[in-house]
Motif scaffolding. Structure first.
Motif, PDB file in Angstrom:
ATOM      1  N   TYR A  30       0.844  -1.191   0.000  1.00  0.00           N
ATOM      2  CA  TYR A  30       0.000   0.000   0.000  1.00  0.00           C
ATOM      3  C   TYR A  30       0.885   1.249   0.000  1.00  0.00           C
ATOM      4  O   TYR A  30       1.823   1.357   0.790  1.00  0.00           O
ATOM      5  N   THR A  73      -1.153  -8.487  -2.995  1.00  0.00           N
ATOM      6  CA  THR A  73      -2.439  -7.927  -3.392  1.00  0.00           C
ATOM      7  C   THR A  73      -3.419  -9.081  -3.575  1.00  0.00           C
ATOM      8  O   THR A  73      -3.119 -10.063  -4.253  1.00  0.00           O
ATOM      9  N   LEU A 179     -13.569  -9.719   0.923  1.00  0.00           N
ATOM     10  CA  LEU A 179     -12.917  -8.896  -0.094  1.00  0.00           C
ATOM     11  C   LEU A 179     -13.507  -9.163  -1.477  1.00  0.00           C
ATOM     12  O   LEU A 179     -13.627  -8.243  -2.294  1.00  0.00           O
ATOM     13  N   CYS A 183     -14.815  -5.366  -1.662  1.00  0.00           N
ATOM     14  CA  CYS A 183     -13.679  -4.544  -2.083  1.00  0.00           C
ATOM     15  C   CYS A 183     -13.783  -4.315  -3.582  1.00  0.00           C
ATOM     16  O   CYS A 183     -13.785  -5.273  -4.364  1.00  0.00           O
ATOM     17  N   ALA A 187      -6.976  -4.596  -2.961  1.00  0.00           N
ATOM     18  CA  ALA A 187      -6.816  -4.867  -1.531  1.00  0.00           C
ATOM     19  C   ALA A 187      -5.379  -5.295  -1.277  1.00  0.00           C
ATOM     20  O   ALA A 187      -4.905  -6.282  -1.845  1.00  0.00           O
ATOM     21  N   TYR A 218      -5.687  -6.084   6.212  1.00  0.00           N
ATOM     22  CA  TYR A 218      -5.906  -5.696   4.815  1.00  0.00           C
ATOM     23  C   TYR A 218      -6.270  -4.218   4.736  1.00  0.00           C
ATOM     24  O   TYR A 218      -6.737  -3.607   5.708  1.00  0.00           O
ATOM     25  N   CYS A 219      -6.051  -3.661   3.544  1.00  0.00           N
ATOM     26  CA  CYS A 219      -6.338  -2.258   3.275  1.00  0.00           C
ATOM     27  C   CYS A 219      -6.971  -2.159   1.899  1.00  0.00           C
ATOM     28  O   CYS A 219      -6.347  -2.510   0.898  1.00  0.00           O
ATOM     29  N   CYS A 220      -8.233  -1.721   1.848  1.00  0.00           N
ATOM     30  CA  CYS A 220      -8.950  -1.547   0.583  1.00  0.00           C
ATOM     31  C   CYS A 220      -9.707  -0.231   0.660  1.00  0.00           C
ATOM     32  O   CYS A 220     -10.773  -0.151   1.286  1.00  0.00           O
ATOM     33  N   TYR A 223     -14.145   0.630  -1.695  1.00  0.00           N
ATOM     34  CA  TYR A 223     -15.016  -0.466  -1.275  1.00  0.00           C
ATOM     35  C   TYR A 223     -16.485  -0.082  -1.443  1.00  0.00           C
ATOM     36  O   TYR A 223     -16.823   1.082  -1.716  1.00  0.00           O
ATOM     37  N   PHE A 235     -14.157  -1.753   6.750  1.00  0.00           N
ATOM     38  CA  PHE A 235     -13.451  -1.100   5.651  1.00  0.00           C
ATOM     39  C   PHE A 235     -13.209   0.359   6.025  1.00  0.00           C
ATOM     40  O   PHE A 235     -13.963   0.930   6.809  1.00  0.00           O
ATOM     41  N   SER A 237     -10.123  -0.770   6.262  1.00  0.00           N
ATOM     42  CA  SER A 237      -9.107  -1.693   6.769  1.00  0.00           C
ATOM     43  C   SER A 237      -9.634  -2.435   7.987  1.00  0.00           C
ATOM     44  O   SER A 237     -10.521  -1.951   8.697  1.00  0.00           O
TER      45      SER A 237
END
Length: 286
Positions: A30, A73, A179, A183, A187, A218-220, A223, A235, A237
């Protein structure tokens, strides 16, 4: 110009093992930035390459012979497992090599220099209480080559069988479905471990560190804002961890910040430890 040339030559020789990650490998991080606050002389970045392409990034401990984390990813998938893929190793960790890619384990005798810096198949042969648990699991990938690339021992840690089969694998399914469904963009996932000195031994020698905890985040940022609340609040994260044991091993889900607080108390990260830049709060939200 001379300095640039030397830098390029060093990079060419180094291949997949890198002190500083190349731009093509930073795509799996990220904001192209690895977790901060993790520094030790025995840790090396591996740009995990397979079939002529980078697939994900691992921070590897060459003394304890385990990955500290793998960063990748997530790819939308049906969760199908990869079959008939041989276990692989990283030639660049131990010897100079003409390839920067992971390779299947060779048959026959493995030179001692090979074993010095990474785990080998024999380390797991008599470790009957453990399974090889992938930090970047194949079910979080879609392309067959991306799946195959997860089958390297530099992406694997020893997980207690009961925890792996009954708890952690189920959590991987939960994250995959979440996800997949909510997402909309990329992600980024980081999955890592903590250790406390327990080792798998072979021939009376400490070989592979056994994780105390395994964690993931996780980081998305892109979303579905119309998702049900019980999913939407996870979300952009969210994070979780579990105890690698037969008992008291339930997975706990929490915010990124709470996971970071937990890890600061239980492992060797420093006070500036951060998994994602600004804890995955996008600049537009500040």
């Amino acid at each position: 110009m001379a300095v640039l040339l030397v830098t390029l030559l060093i990079s060419a020789v180094r291949g997949a093992v890198e002190m500083e990650l190349s731009p093509e490998c930073r795509q799996f991080l990220y904001m192209a930035t690895p977790p901060s606050g993790l520094e030790h002389k025995s840790l090396q970045f591996i740009c995990q390459r397979y079939n002529k392409k980078p697939r994900y990034v691992t921070l590897y401990n060459t003394v304890d012979h385990v990955p500290i984390y793998s960063a990748y990813t997530f790819k939308r998938s049906d969760g199908e497992k990869c079959v008939d893929v041989p276990w692989m190793y990283e030639p660049q960790l131990s010897t100079s090599s003409d390839t920067g890619e992971m390779q299947p384990f060779p048959r026959g005798y493995i030179h001692m220099n090979f074993e010095d810096a990474q785990a080998v198949l024999e380390d797991y042969t008599n470790a009957i209480f453990y399974e090889r648990g992938a930090l970047n699991p194949d079910e979080h990938q879609a392309d067959p080559d991306d799946k195959a690339a997860t089958y390297t021992l530099t992406n694997v840690v020893p997980l207690v069988r009961e925890f792996s089969d009954e708890v952690w694998n189920e959590q991987e399914h939960v994250i995959r479905k979440r996800l997949n469904n909510y997402c909309r963009g990329t992600a980024h996932v980081v999955t890592g471990i903590t250790t406390s000195g327990k080792m798998i031994r072979r021939n009376n020698i400490n070989r592979v560190a056994v994780p105390t905890y395994i964690w993931s985040a996780y980081c998305c940022v892109d979303y579905d804002h119309n998702a049900p609340y019980d999913e939407r609040y996870k979300f952009p994260s969210f994070a979780h961890y579990g105890l690698n044991d037969k008992e008291n091993n339930q997975v706990l889900e929490m915010s990124i910040q709470k996971l970071e607080e937990f890890l600061k108390k239980t492992t060797f990260v420093d006070k500036n430890f951060q998994i994602f830049v600004d804890d995955c709060i996008p600049p537009s939200s500040k």
